[in-house]
Design an enzyme around this catalytic site. Structure first.
Site, PDB file in Angstrom:
ATOM      1  CD  GLU A  41     -16.536  21.777   8.987  1.00 60.99           C
ATOM      2  OE1 GLU A  41     -17.230  22.010   7.997  1.00 60.99           O
ATOM      3  OE2 GLU A  41     -16.923  21.082   9.938  1.00 60.99           O
TER       4      GLU A  41
ATOM      5  CE1 TYR B 108     -17.977  20.106  16.464  1.00 59.99           C
ATOM      6  CE2 TYR B 108     -16.114  18.602  16.481  1.00 59.99           C
ATOM      7  CZ  TYR B 108     -17.077  19.296  15.790  1.00 59.99           C
ATOM      8  OH  TYR B 108     -17.160  19.185  14.436  1.00 59.99           O
TER       9      TYR B 108
ATOM     10  CD1 TRP C  22     -12.808  20.396  15.888  1.00 60.48           C
ATOM     11  CD2 TRP C  22     -12.904  21.806  14.177  1.00 60.48           C
ATOM     12  NE1 TRP C  22     -14.110  20.857  15.779  1.00 60.48           N
ATOM     13  CE2 TRP C  22     -14.186  21.723  14.732  1.00 60.48           C
ATOM     14  CE3 TRP C  22     -12.713  22.647  13.079  1.00 60.48           C
ATOM     15  CZ2 TRP C  22     -15.272  22.437  14.257  1.00 60.48           C
ATOM     16  CZ3 TRP C  22     -13.801  23.368  12.587  1.00 60.48           C
ATOM     17  CH2 TRP C  22     -15.059  23.254  13.176  1.00 60.48           C
TER      18      TRP C  22
END
Length: 187
Positions: free
Chosen positions: A40, A18, A48
């Protein structure tokens, strides 16, 4: 030989991929921007990596993040999502996603694209910061405050300044790769 990455990246392969392939690279297409807004908003209050590990499940559950389909979700679909153990089952965030898809389309109608609207907050080019460590990176900025305030005024939910700044970082509106990161100049 070890390569230096931003301090927040763990050794988890998903996180590394990522970071190296997505985070901080400018995104201009509305579909990807919407995907990041959804992810998000679900990340709020969580790590995350938790969201990243569930990303494919989210994709499947939310019709590939197709906001045109999401705006049509019924109470039955909300209940189906609440039973899906592969995603973060938070009713308020699910309802916010439906609401945000509606608001997203309103912004598209007003500006021609959501991308045009959101990138306008940074004068249509990435802001480049020069931080040496993650400790220097702010959680919010005046721009993320202004954008979050405008989104709220437009009726968006779960997109406060911290979440908005994370979105700006993820979609390359701001380059917060630390100075010695291998991805620093790799846009």
């Amino acid at each position: 030989m070890s390569q230096t990455r931003c301090d927040w990246v763990s050794t988890d392969e998903l996180y590394v991929k990522y970071h190296d392939e997505e985070w901080g690279k400018p995104v201009y297409d509305d579909e990807t921007i919407f995907e990041f807004l959804v992810l998000e908003s679900f990340q709020a209050g969580l790590s995350w990596i938790t969201v990243l590990k569930k990303r494919e499940n989210f994709r499947e559950a939310f019709d590939q993040f197709n906001y045109k389909k999401i705006v049509q979700y019924t109470d039955d679909k909300v209940e189906e999502l609440m039973q899906n153990a592969g995603i973060i089952r938070n009713r308020l965030k699910i309802l916010a996603t439906i609401n945000n898809a509606q608001r997203f389309q309103e912004v598209q109608k007003e500006f021609g694209s959501f991308s045009k609207y959101i990138w306008g907050f940074v004068n249509n080019k990435p802001l480049v910061n020069n931080f040496k460590t993650i400790k220097e990176v702010p959680a919010t900025t005046d721009i993320s405050d202004a954008l979050a305030k405008d989104l709220k005024k437009r009726g968006f939910k779960f997109l406060g300044s911290t979440v908005v700044y994370a979105h700006m970082q993820a979609t390359g509106m701001v380059n917060d790769h630390i100075l010695n990161c291998i991805c620093r100049n790799n846009k």
